[in-house]
Every structure is written in structure tokens, then in C-alpha cells.
Design a protein around this motif. Structure first.
Motif, PDB file in Angstrom:
ATOM      1  N   SER A  27       0.764  -1.117  -0.170  1.00  0.00           N
ATOM      2  CA  SER A  27       0.035   0.060  -0.046  1.00  0.00           C
ATOM      3  C   SER A  27       0.925   1.121   0.056  1.00  0.00           C
ATOM      4  O   SER A  27       1.934   1.134  -0.673  1.00  0.00           O
ATOM      5  CB  SER A  27      -0.967  -0.077   1.098  1.00  0.00           C
ATOM      6  OG  SER A  27      -1.646   0.962   1.212  1.00  0.00           O
ATOM      7  N   ALA A  29       2.963   2.649   2.054  1.00  0.00           N
ATOM      8  CA  ALA A  29       4.299   2.782   3.013  1.00  0.00           C
ATOM      9  C   ALA A  29       5.182   1.871   2.056  1.00  0.00           C
ATOM     10  O   ALA A  29       6.272   2.204   1.561  1.00  0.00           O
ATOM     11  CB  ALA A  29       4.223   2.321   4.279  1.00  0.00           C
ATOM     12  N   ASP A  48       2.023  -8.682  -0.641  1.00  0.00           N
ATOM     13  CA  ASP A  48       0.808  -8.436  -0.007  1.00  0.00           C
ATOM     14  C   ASP A  48       0.053  -9.682  -0.295  1.00  0.00           C
ATOM     15  O   ASP A  48       0.096 -10.350  -1.170  1.00  0.00           O
ATOM     16  CB  ASP A  48       0.511  -7.006  -0.554  1.00  0.00           C
ATOM     17  CG  ASP A  48      -0.661  -6.379   0.150  1.00  0.00           C
ATOM     18  OD1 ASP A  48      -0.286  -5.340   0.625  1.00  0.00           O
ATOM     19  OD2 ASP A  48      -1.697  -6.961   0.284  1.00  0.00           O
ATOM     20  N   THR A  57      -7.778   1.032   1.265  1.00  0.00           N
ATOM     21  CA  THR A  57      -7.446   1.189   2.788  1.00  0.00           C
ATOM     22  C   THR A  57      -7.841   2.664   3.247  1.00  0.00           C
ATOM     23  O   THR A  57      -7.837   2.935   4.487  1.00  0.00           O
ATOM     24  CB  THR A  57      -6.079   0.843   3.094  1.00  0.00           C
ATOM     25  OG1 THR A  57      -5.407   1.775   2.552  1.00  0.00           O
ATOM     26  CG2 THR A  57      -5.797  -0.567   2.803  1.00  0.00           C
ATOM     27  N   SER A  58      -8.348   3.493   2.751  1.00  0.00           N
ATOM     28  CA  SER A  58      -8.860   4.776   3.171  1.00  0.00           C
ATOM     29  C   SER A  58      -9.919   5.585   2.445  1.00  0.00           C
ATOM     30  O   SER A  58     -10.342   4.989   1.292  1.00  0.00           O
ATOM     31  CB  SER A  58      -7.648   5.657   3.307  1.00  0.00           C
ATOM     32  OG  SER A  58      -7.029   6.291   2.184  1.00  0.00           O
ATOM     33  N   ALA A  59     -10.086   6.848   2.862  1.00  0.00           N
ATOM     34  CA  ALA A  59     -11.071   7.621   1.914  1.00  0.00           C
ATOM     35  C   ALA A  59     -10.232   8.310   0.892  1.00  0.00           C
ATOM     36  O   ALA A  59     -10.877   8.873   0.199  1.00  0.00           O
ATOM     37  CB  ALA A  59     -11.804   8.799   3.204  1.00  0.00           C
ATOM     38  N   ALA A  61      -7.810  10.832   0.654  1.00  0.00           N
ATOM     39  CA  ALA A  61      -7.446  12.051   0.368  1.00  0.00           C
ATOM     40  C   ALA A  61      -6.185  12.580   0.867  1.00  0.00           C
ATOM     41  O   ALA A  61      -5.989  12.217   2.046  1.00  0.00           O
ATOM     42  CB  ALA A  61      -8.680  13.013   1.142  1.00  0.00           C
ATOM     43  N   VAL A 125       1.491 -12.541   5.111  1.00  0.00           N
ATOM     44  CA  VAL A 125       2.798 -12.781   5.945  1.00  0.00           C
ATOM     45  C   VAL A 125       2.144 -13.244   7.289  1.00  0.00           C
ATOM     46  O   VAL A 125       1.232 -12.922   7.787  1.00  0.00           O
ATOM     47  CB  VAL A 125       3.242 -11.336   6.065  1.00  0.00           C
ATOM     48  CG1 VAL A 125       4.534 -11.383   7.209  1.00  0.00           C
ATOM     49  CG2 VAL A 125       3.794 -10.911   4.671  1.00  0.00           C
ATOM     50  N   ASP A 258       1.525   3.119   8.963  1.00  0.00           N
ATOM     51  CA  ASP A 258       0.653   2.498  10.124  1.00  0.00           C
ATOM     52  C   ASP A 258       1.415   1.539  11.129  1.00  0.00           C
ATOM     53  O   ASP A 258       1.190   1.813  12.366  1.00  0.00           O
ATOM     54  CB  ASP A 258      -0.652   1.988   9.708  1.00  0.00           C
ATOM     55  CG  ASP A 258      -1.684   3.179   9.421  1.00  0.00           C
ATOM     56  OD1 ASP A 258      -1.266   4.359   9.557  1.00  0.00           O
ATOM     57  OD2 ASP A 258      -2.949   2.927   9.148  1.00  0.00           O
ATOM     58  N   ILE A 271      -1.974   8.933   4.828  1.00  0.00           N
ATOM     59  CA  ILE A 271      -1.284   8.608   3.664  1.00  0.00           C
ATOM     60  C   ILE A 271       0.080   9.225   3.135  1.00  0.00           C
ATOM     61  O   ILE A 271       0.960   8.646   3.072  1.00  0.00           O
ATOM     62  CB  ILE A 271      -2.375   8.819   2.403  1.00  0.00           C
ATOM     63  CG1 ILE A 271      -3.625   7.959   2.623  1.00  0.00           C
ATOM     64  CG2 ILE A 271      -1.819   8.886   1.144  1.00  0.00           C
ATOM     65  CD1 ILE A 271      -4.790   8.488   1.735  1.00  0.00           C
TER      66      ILE A 271
HETATM   67  C1  LIG Z   1     -12.099   4.603   6.990  1.00  0.00           C
HETATM   68  C2  LIG Z   1     -10.755   5.308   6.858  1.00  0.00           C
HETATM   69  C3  LIG Z   1     -10.448   6.329   6.193  1.00  0.00           C
HETATM   70  C4  LIG Z   1      -9.422   6.844   6.237  1.00  0.00           C
HETATM   71  N1  LIG Z   1      -9.010   7.886   5.371  1.00  0.00           N
HETATM   72  C5  LIG Z   1      -7.972   8.709   5.034  1.00  0.00           C
HETATM   73  C6  LIG Z   1      -7.834   9.649   4.181  1.00  0.00           C
HETATM   74  O1  LIG Z   1      -8.763   9.945   3.458  1.00  0.00           O
HETATM   75  N2  LIG Z   1      -6.483  10.321   4.070  1.00  0.00           N
HETATM   76  C7  LIG Z   1      -5.401   9.795   4.718  1.00  0.00           C
HETATM   77  O2  LIG Z   1      -4.284  10.410   4.817  1.00  0.00           O
HETATM   78  N3  LIG Z   1      -5.454   8.611   5.668  1.00  0.00           N
HETATM   79  C8  LIG Z   1      -6.730   8.067   5.993  1.00  0.00           C
HETATM   80  N4  LIG Z   1      -6.939   6.968   6.513  1.00  0.00           N
HETATM   81  C9  LIG Z   1      -5.963   6.552   7.449  1.00  0.00           C
HETATM   82  C10 LIG Z   1      -4.819   5.687   6.139  1.00  0.00           C
HETATM   83  O3  LIG Z   1      -5.666   4.771   5.484  1.00  0.00           O
HETATM   84  C11 LIG Z   1      -3.814   5.002   6.487  1.00  0.00           C
HETATM   85  O4  LIG Z   1      -2.966   5.607   7.499  1.00  0.00           O
HETATM   86  C12 LIG Z   1      -2.829   4.339   5.511  1.00  0.00           C
HETATM   87  O5  LIG Z   1      -3.487   3.396   4.693  1.00  0.00           O
HETATM   88  C13 LIG Z   1      -1.509   3.738   6.066  1.00  0.00           C
HETATM   89  O6  LIG Z   1      -0.843   3.320   5.031  1.00  0.00           O
HETATM   90  P1  LIG Z   1       0.139   2.186   5.165  1.00  0.00           P
HETATM   91  O7  LIG Z   1       0.687   1.709   3.841  1.00  0.00           O
HETATM   92  O8  LIG Z   1       0.983   2.129   6.122  1.00  0.00           O
HETATM   93  O9  LIG Z   1      -0.810   0.480   5.442  1.00  0.00           O
HETATM   94  P2  LIG Z   1      -2.102   0.133   4.793  1.00  0.00           P
HETATM   95  O10 LIG Z   1      -2.651   1.320   3.894  1.00  0.00           O
HETATM   96  O11 LIG Z   1      -3.011  -0.132   5.875  1.00  0.00           O
HETATM   97  O12 LIG Z   1      -1.573  -0.995   4.053  1.00  0.00           O
HETATM   98  C14 LIG Z   1      -1.201  -2.313   4.536  1.00  0.00           C
HETATM   99  C15 LIG Z   1      -0.979  -3.268   3.476  1.00  0.00           C
HETATM  100  O13 LIG Z   1      -0.694  -4.547   4.035  1.00  0.00           O
HETATM  101  C16 LIG Z   1      -1.325  -5.665   3.425  1.00  0.00           C
HETATM  102  N5  LIG Z   1      -1.272  -6.505   4.685  1.00  0.00           N
HETATM  103  C17 LIG Z   1      -1.698  -6.416   6.002  1.00  0.00           C
HETATM  104  N6  LIG Z   1      -1.648  -7.504   6.633  1.00  0.00           N
HETATM  105  C18 LIG Z   1      -0.938  -8.421   5.806  1.00  0.00           C
HETATM  106  C19 LIG Z   1      -0.450  -9.795   5.932  1.00  0.00           C
HETATM  107  N7  LIG Z   1      -0.604 -10.275   7.118  1.00  0.00           N
HETATM  108  N8  LIG Z   1      -0.160 -10.398   4.651  1.00  0.00           N
HETATM  109  C20 LIG Z   1       0.199  -9.627   3.547  1.00  0.00           C
HETATM  110  N9  LIG Z   1      -0.322  -8.695   3.603  1.00  0.00           N
HETATM  111  C21 LIG Z   1      -0.990  -7.781   4.326  1.00  0.00           C
HETATM  112  C22 LIG Z   1      -2.830  -5.117   3.303  1.00  0.00           C
HETATM  113  O14 LIG Z   1      -3.328  -5.971   2.327  1.00  0.00           O
HETATM  114  C23 LIG Z   1      -2.270  -3.587   2.866  1.00  0.00           C
HETATM  115  O15 LIG Z   1      -2.162  -3.559   1.303  1.00  0.00           O
HETATM  116  C24 LIG Z   1      -8.067   6.323   6.881  1.00  0.00           C
HETATM  117  C25 LIG Z   1      -8.118   5.261   7.630  1.00  0.00           C
HETATM  118  C26 LIG Z   1      -9.597   4.755   7.547  1.00  0.00           C
HETATM  119  C27 LIG Z   1      -9.677   3.453   8.564  1.00  0.00           C
END
Ligand SMILES: Cc1cc2nc3c(=O)[nH]c(=O)nc-3n(C[C@H](O)[C@H](O)[C@H](O)COP(=O)(O)OP(=O)(O)OC[C@H]3O[C@@H](n4cnc5c(N)ncnc54)[C@H](O)[C@@H]3O)c2cc1C
Length: 376
Positions: A27, A29, A48, A57-59, A61, A125, A258, A271
Motif C-alpha cells: 500500500s 508505505a 501483499d 484502505t482509506s477515504a 484524500a 505474511v 501505520d 497517507i
Molecule cells: C475509514 C478510513 C478512512 C481513512 N481516510 C484517510 C484519508 O482520507 N486520508 C489519509 O491520509 N488517511 C486516511 N486514513 C488512514 C490511512 O488509511 C492509513 O494511515 C494508511 O492507509 C496507512 O498506509 P500503510 O501503507 O501504512 O498501511 P495500509 O494502507 O493499511 O496497507 C497495509 C498493506 O498491508 C497488507 N497486509 C496487511 N496484513 C498483511 C499480511 N498479514 N500479509 C500480507 N499483506 C498484509 C494490506 O493488504 C495492505 O495492502 C483512513 C483510515 C480509515 C480506516
């Protein structure tokens, strides 16, 4: 619910091998880390449990400057220069010093991935031993391992579970429809501590509620907010959202997004910070791959870089805890005072500077498109 295209049955062939870097999570990160390694010549794999961009995974924006600087404009759906805030007693329109844009998740992930030249596989994972990652398809080893797996921080082990952890929760629906305004609701009628939102993205609107208190359920208020806006409560998407930093390097593993608590408290904007810290992490990995640093030094400097932001995250967490305690009429008066252009420019300027778009810098060296699913 989104359709899942993840490999099943006979397609789920064994997966194992030694790599220069294993990036877990595709995603924001994980893809930002991979992008920084393009053209390095290193043997990098991203894994993944879903295909790239398959599961929003989010709205979605983010500050427009971040999307532009990463060459992701084509995924943008709508751009907003105002933020509309609703409280029980008054509404406010703030003219922002920079714009937010909503985007299409699948398209954005595809565009980021096109800037990388790593291999990709779907695999779940399950844990690790040292720097060997255990997946449901086999073991992958590398001296450099990144956890971009989201709030569960799978590669740290040790059980970080709601409702007893520093997590918020969010749920939204994605009805078809249109609107010109980016709106939020600070209203205890929907959620005692948190906020509701409506983020339009061309033909769809993302309507949801986030609670800073993980014990407070958000489904009923999400449905109610959608009803109040005369939108259908369809196509749900929700998750836990961290609101406190956690070590960005631990036991030889890099954590970004996250998984390291890089989502900003108060706004739950995660994001751009996942992109920001993902890029920082990728730059450290690249320094190791190019022989400019050893792994221990890279882990140390990445951890220090992340920790240097702690005071800003903690300041926002204090405001997150304060706002729900302010009496609604007083909150309205405070927002009225804050509506002034000079204050909005000052506060939003500082807010953007926590993870500024300029950090994205220029595109990586010699980006090469790679097939989304490399041969097993
Ligand atoms: C309802 C909602 C709305 C949001 N809206 C916004 C917004 O509009 N703007 C904003 O800036 N932030 C928003 N956020 C916060 C934002 O979604 C997160 O902070 C952001 O997605 C973090 O990115 P990331 O890459 O760290 O993790 P994630 O986007 O959560 O990605 C984690 C990845 O790891 C994969 N994964 C997880 N566990 C495993 C496993 N065991 N094995 C293999 N793959 C796995 C998942 O499939 C995913 O692809 C929102 C959050 C929510 C819940």
C-alpha cells in the motif's frame, strides 16, 4: 465489498528465496519504499495478501502537492481549496493555503508501482524468524526487511490489539453521488470523540465516522450520517487507525506507515505520512544496497529520523484528547476565531510541514515498469 483477485488454488505456488530486500505490504508505505529502490539493481520483492491496489484502505484524500510531486495526478478525482466544518451550533468554511485531492486507490497504487522495478507476489505474511519472513506460500529471506503491513505490525509480534491499544477506528461507505465540498462533522451526536466526514471523489462520495476511542462503535453513526446526507450506506470500508508513534526500527526490521504509528493523531491523516516515512526508509535501504552505509547504521538513522517527529505527533495527540472535552458552544466560538485567514494559513502551513510534499523530490533513477505478478 471489493472483489478480491488474489491468487487461489493451483495458482498459489510455493514461494521462497533469498533477496536483497523484502518489502511486506503493497500500500502507501510499502510502494513508497519500493519506488526509492528503482534502478538500484537490487533483487527486491514486494508481497501483499492482495493484488496491488485491490483493496482500498482509506477515504483517499491527501495534499495535492504530494500527489503531484510523486507523479500521481492521473489518479486524482477532485481537488478542494476549502474545508467545511459542521458543529451542532454553527458551520464554518475555511479557505486552505494548499489543496487536498481525493484519488482512486487502485490507480494511485498502479502509478506508484509503475515507478518501481521490484518483483511482486501475493502472499499472507504470518511472522518471521530473524530476517526470514514466513508467508503462507513459503519463506523469503533478506538482510533488509520492511514491515509496511499496517497497524497490526505483524513482523514485530507481541500482540497489539484493540481496544486496549493506542488505536482509533474508522468506517466509511462509498455511495455513488457528487458534491463540491470536502466536509467534516465535529458533533457528539455522531461520535463522542472523533469526527465524521464526506469526501467526494467525482462520481462517488466517501462518507464515514472515526472514533478516537477504540471502544466506541462507528457503524451506527456512519449509517446515520449517510442517511442524514441522503446517501446510500453501501460499499463499506473500515479499519483500525494508530494514533501514536511506535519504534520505526526494531530487532533488525524497518517499519513504515501505520505499522510504525505514522498516521497523524487528530486528523487520522496517514497517507502522506506513510509515503513520507516510506521514502525515508527507502533512502536508507538504498544507502545500504549501494554500500554507503551498513544495515545497523541505516536502522539507527531511520529510527532517529522517525523519532525526531515525536514531539509533533504528541502535540497533535494532546489536541485530539482536548477537543472532545471542549463544550460544543465554546468549540464553535474557538472555530469562529480560527476561521481568520492568517490563522488558517499559519496552522495549516505548520501541519503540512510535518511531512512536506517537497520531501518526495525528483522521480527515482531509471524507473522501469515491472509486471504486477512476477512468475513464482
Ligand atoms: C475509514 C478510513 C478512512 C481513512 N481516510 C484517510 C484519508 O482520507 N486520508 C489519509 O491520509 N488517511 C486516511 N486514513 C488512514 C490511512 O488509511 C492509513 O494511515 C494508511 O492507509 C496507512 O498506509 P500503510 O501503507 O501504512 O498501511 P495500509 O494502507 O493499511 O496497507 C497495509 C498493506 O498491508 C497488507 N497486509 C496487511 N496484513 C498483511 C499480511 N498479514 N500479509 C500480507 N499483506 C498484509 C494490506 O493488504 C495492505 O495492502 C483512513 C483510515 C480509515 C480506516
Amino acid at each position: 465489498m471489493p472483489v478480491r483477485a488474489t491468487k487461489r488454488g493451483a495458482d498459489r505456488t510455493p514461494l521462497e528465496g533469498d533477496y536483497d530486500a523484502v518489502i511486506c505490504g503493497a500500500s502507501f508505505a510499502g510502494l513508497a519504499v519500493a519506488r526509492e529502490l528503482a534502478g538500484s539493481g537490487a533483487n527486491v520483492i514486494v508481497i501483499d495478501r492482495y493484488e496491488i491496489g485491490e483493496r482500498q484502505t482509506s477515504a483517499c484524500a491527501a495534499p495535492t502537492g504530494w500527489l503531484r510531486n510523486l507523479g500521481l495526478e492521473a489518479s486524482m478525482r477532485q481537488t478542494f481549496s476549502d474545508l467545511v466544518i459542521h458543529t451542532p451550533h454553527a458551520d464554518f468554511r475555511m479557505s486552505l493555503p494548499w489543496t487536498f485531492s481525493t484519488f482512486d486507490y487502485r490507480e494511485l497504487c498502479g502509478l506508484l508501482w509503475d515507478q518501481s522495478d521490484a518483483a511482486f507476489e501475493t502472499a499472507k505474511v504470518e511472522g518471521r524468524t530473524g530476517t526470514t519472513v514466513h508467508t503462507d506460500r513459503g519463506d523469503l529471506s533478506a538482510p533488509l526487511v520492511v514491515d509496511g503491513l499496517g497497524w497490526k505490525r505483524v513482523l514485530a509480534g507481541g500482540g497489539f490489539q484493540p481496544p486496549d491499544s493506542t488505536l482509533s477506528r474508522g468506517l466509511e461507505v462509498h455511495p455513488w453521488g457528487a458534491s463540491d465540498d470536502l466536509e467534516i462533522w465535529i458533533d457528539r451526536g455522531y461520535v463522542p470523540a472523533g469526527y465524521g466526514w464526506s469526501f467526494p471523489a467525482a462520481q462517488e462520495v466517501r462518507v464515514g465516522v472515526g472514533s478516537f476511542d477504540p471502544r466506541h462503535h462507528v457503524k451506527e453513526p456512519t449509517v446515520r450520517l449517510a442517511e442524514d446526507l441522503e446517501r446510500d450506506a453501501v460499499r463499506y470500508q473500515g479499519n483500525w487507525i494508530p494514533h501514536r508513534l511506535r519504534p520505526a526500527a526494531s530487532d533488525g526490521i524497518f517499519f513504515a506507515g501505520d505499522s510504525a504509528g505514522h498516521c497523524l493523531p487528530l486528523t487520522a491523516e496517514g497517507i502522506r505520512t506513510a509515503l513520507y516515512f516510506g521514502i525515508a526508509c527507502g533512502r536508507e535501504l538504498r544507502a545500504v544496497l549501494e554500500g554507503r552505509k551498513d544495515r545497523t547504521a541505516a536502522l539507527r538513522s531511520y529510527a532517529a529520523f522517525s523519532a525526531s517527529h515525536r514531539w509533533k505527533f504528541e502535540a497533535m495527540l494532546r489536541v485530539q484528547r482536548l477537543v472532545p472535552r471542549v463544550e460544543p458552544r465554546l468549540l464553535g466560538l474557538m472555530l469562529r476565531g480560527m476561521e481568520r485567514g492568517s490563522f488558517v494559513d499559519w496552522s495549516f502551513g505548520h501541519y503540512l510541514a510535518i511531512a512536506p510534499p517537497e520531501f518526495a523530490g525528483s522521480p527515482p533513477l531509471q524507473p522501469a515498469a515491472a509486471p504486477v505478478a512476477a512468475a513464482a
